[in-house]
Design a protein around this motif. Structure first.
Motif, mmCIF file in Angstrom:
data_model
loop_
_atom_site.group_PDB
_atom_site.id
_atom_site.type_symbol
_atom_site.label_atom_id
_atom_site.label_comp_id
_atom_site.label_asym_id
_atom_site.label_seq_id
_atom_site.Cartn_x
_atom_site.Cartn_y
_atom_site.Cartn_z
ATOM 1 N N SER A 32 4.788 -6.475 -3.357
ATOM 2 C CA SER A 32 4.877 -5.130 -2.782
ATOM 3 C C SER A 32 4.268 -5.110 -1.371
ATOM 4 O O SER A 32 3.266 -5.792 -1.109
ATOM 5 C CB SER A 32 4.128 -4.146 -3.680
ATOM 6 N N ALA A 33 4.904 -4.356 -0.490
ATOM 7 C CA ALA A 33 4.426 -4.107 0.882
ATOM 8 C C ALA A 33 4.572 -5.284 1.848
ATOM 9 O O ALA A 33 4.032 -5.250 2.955
ATOM 10 C CB ALA A 33 2.983 -3.605 0.886
ATOM 11 N N VAL A 34 5.328 -6.326 1.457
ATOM 12 C CA VAL A 34 5.548 -7.428 2.398
ATOM 13 C C VAL A 34 6.608 -7.069 3.439
ATOM 14 O O VAL A 34 6.731 -7.737 4.471
ATOM 15 C CB VAL A 34 5.947 -8.743 1.678
ATOM 16 N N GLY A 35 7.402 -6.022 3.132
ATOM 17 C CA GLY A 35 8.392 -5.580 4.117
ATOM 18 C C GLY A 35 9.845 -5.812 3.719
ATOM 19 O O GLY A 35 10.722 -5.855 4.589
ATOM 20 N N LYS A 36 10.128 -5.910 2.434
ATOM 21 C CA LYS A 36 11.524 -6.138 1.987
ATOM 22 C C LYS A 36 12.430 -4.983 2.420
ATOM 23 O O LYS A 36 13.482 -5.202 3.019
ATOM 24 C CB LYS A 36 11.585 -6.289 0.447
ATOM 25 N N SER A 37 12.006 -3.752 2.091
ATOM 26 C CA SER A 37 12.847 -2.601 2.449
ATOM 27 C C SER A 37 12.960 -2.471 3.962
ATOM 28 O O SER A 37 14.009 -2.080 4.485
ATOM 29 C CB SER A 37 12.253 -1.320 1.870
ATOM 30 N N GLN A 82 6.220 -4.003 -6.826
ATOM 31 C CA GLN A 82 5.075 -3.701 -7.693
ATOM 32 C C GLN A 82 5.255 -4.393 -9.041
ATOM 33 O O GLN A 82 6.359 -4.424 -9.596
ATOM 34 C CB GLN A 82 4.949 -2.190 -7.892
ATOM 35 N N GLU A 83 4.124 -4.924 -9.555
ATOM 36 C CA GLU A 83 4.155 -5.766 -10.754
ATOM 37 C C GLU A 83 4.849 -5.085 -11.934
ATOM 38 O O GLU A 83 5.559 -5.717 -12.708
ATOM 39 C CB GLU A 83 2.720 -6.192 -11.111
ATOM 40 N N THR A 110 0.412 -13.128 -0.896
ATOM 41 C CA THR A 110 1.858 -12.851 -0.930
ATOM 42 C C THR A 110 2.669 -14.141 -0.783
ATOM 43 O O THR A 110 3.782 -14.236 -1.293
ATOM 44 C CB THR A 110 2.281 -11.840 0.163
ATOM 45 N N PHE A 111 2.072 -15.148 -0.103
ATOM 46 C CA PHE A 111 2.752 -16.450 0.016
ATOM 47 C C PHE A 111 2.784 -17.136 -1.359
ATOM 48 O O PHE A 111 3.797 -17.700 -1.767
ATOM 49 C CB PHE A 111 2.020 -17.300 1.060
#
Ligand code: GTP
Ligand code: MG
Length: 226
Positions: A32-37, A82-83, A110-111
């Protein structure tokens, strides 16, 4: 210059690929929040939102790109990181011909999460899936926690495309989607048609044969048989 040569002889395999319209299913995965969207928003609409809402379940977008005589429609499934949504992911990567696994270069967690997604895809997704790894937020160099070389080496070891991207500045966003489009198979879509829900190639939108239609639907309705 009309190049519609349906009845003409096909002198080479290159000519056989002329004027093809192909459709592929692409899935984005990552913490979550890595920037997919944000990557999808930048690619599809050329926009960026500082306050992008967290995705619930998954979101769908599509975009058509041209590669010479081949037109490629990418059906993009942007999953929620999100998990609590993890168990939904197979519905989206099943039947996908390509995936972008995203991490945030400012976060080693995140990596690590991205590596787990790659493992899961290798275990459970289409065996021919084309996977790209995106180290996003490359505009935040001062907070970098994952070196470019680390991402590059992991990608090389695992046969992935790799780019550092920034949905904020647009760095490498088109490039990563176009690199994927380039790598997707453009050969005759009839090849591999017998594998239900596991299409190896895109769907040729010009081909209206029943066989092609059934491939289309099994590939795009989460693998469900209809
Ligand atoms: P989930 O939907 O929860 O899985 O998150 P996501 O991976 O879709 O992340 P999202 O696109 O919602 O972005 C999370 C936050 O990071 C937002 O505030 C974005 O504005 C910001 N963001 C996304 N991409 C970038 C980028 O390349 N650079 C910077 N600086 N911020 C970014
Ligand atoms: Mg999202």
């Amino acid at each position: 210059m009309a190049s519609r040569s349906r009845g003409a002889t096909r002198p080479s395999s290159t000519a056989a690929a002329a004027n093809k319209n192909l459709q592929f299913k692409l899935v984005l995965l990552g913490e979550s929040a890595v920037g997919k969207s944000s990557l999808v928003l930048r690619f599809v609409k050329g926009q960026f939102h500082e306050y992008q809402e967290s995705t619930i379940g998954a979101a769908f977008q599509s975009k058509t790109v041209s590669l010479g005589d081949v037109t490629i429609k990418l059906d993009i499934w942007d999953t929620a990181g999100q998990e609590r949504y993890h168990s939904l992911a197979p519905m989206y990567y099943r039947g996908a011909q390509t995936a972008i696994v995203v991490y945030d270069i400012t976060s080693t967690e995140t990596f690590e999460r991205a590596k787990n997604w790659v493992k899961e895809l290798h275990r459970q997704a289409n065996p021919n899936i084309v996977i790209a790894l995106a180290g996003n937020k490359a505009d935040m160099m001062d907070k970098r926690a994952v070196e470019h070389q680390e991402g590059q080496e992991y990608a090389e070891e695992n046969g992935l495309l790799f780019m550092e991207t920034s949905a904020k500045t647009g760095l490498n966003v088109n490039d990563i989607f176009m690199a994927i489009a380039n790598k997707l198979p453009k050969n005759d879509p009839q090849v591999g048609a017998g594998q239900a829900g596991r299409s190896r190639t895109g769907v040729d939108l010009h081909d209206t044969s029943p066989q092609n239609r059934s491939r289309c639907c099994s590939a795009f309705v989460g693998g469900s048989s209809s």
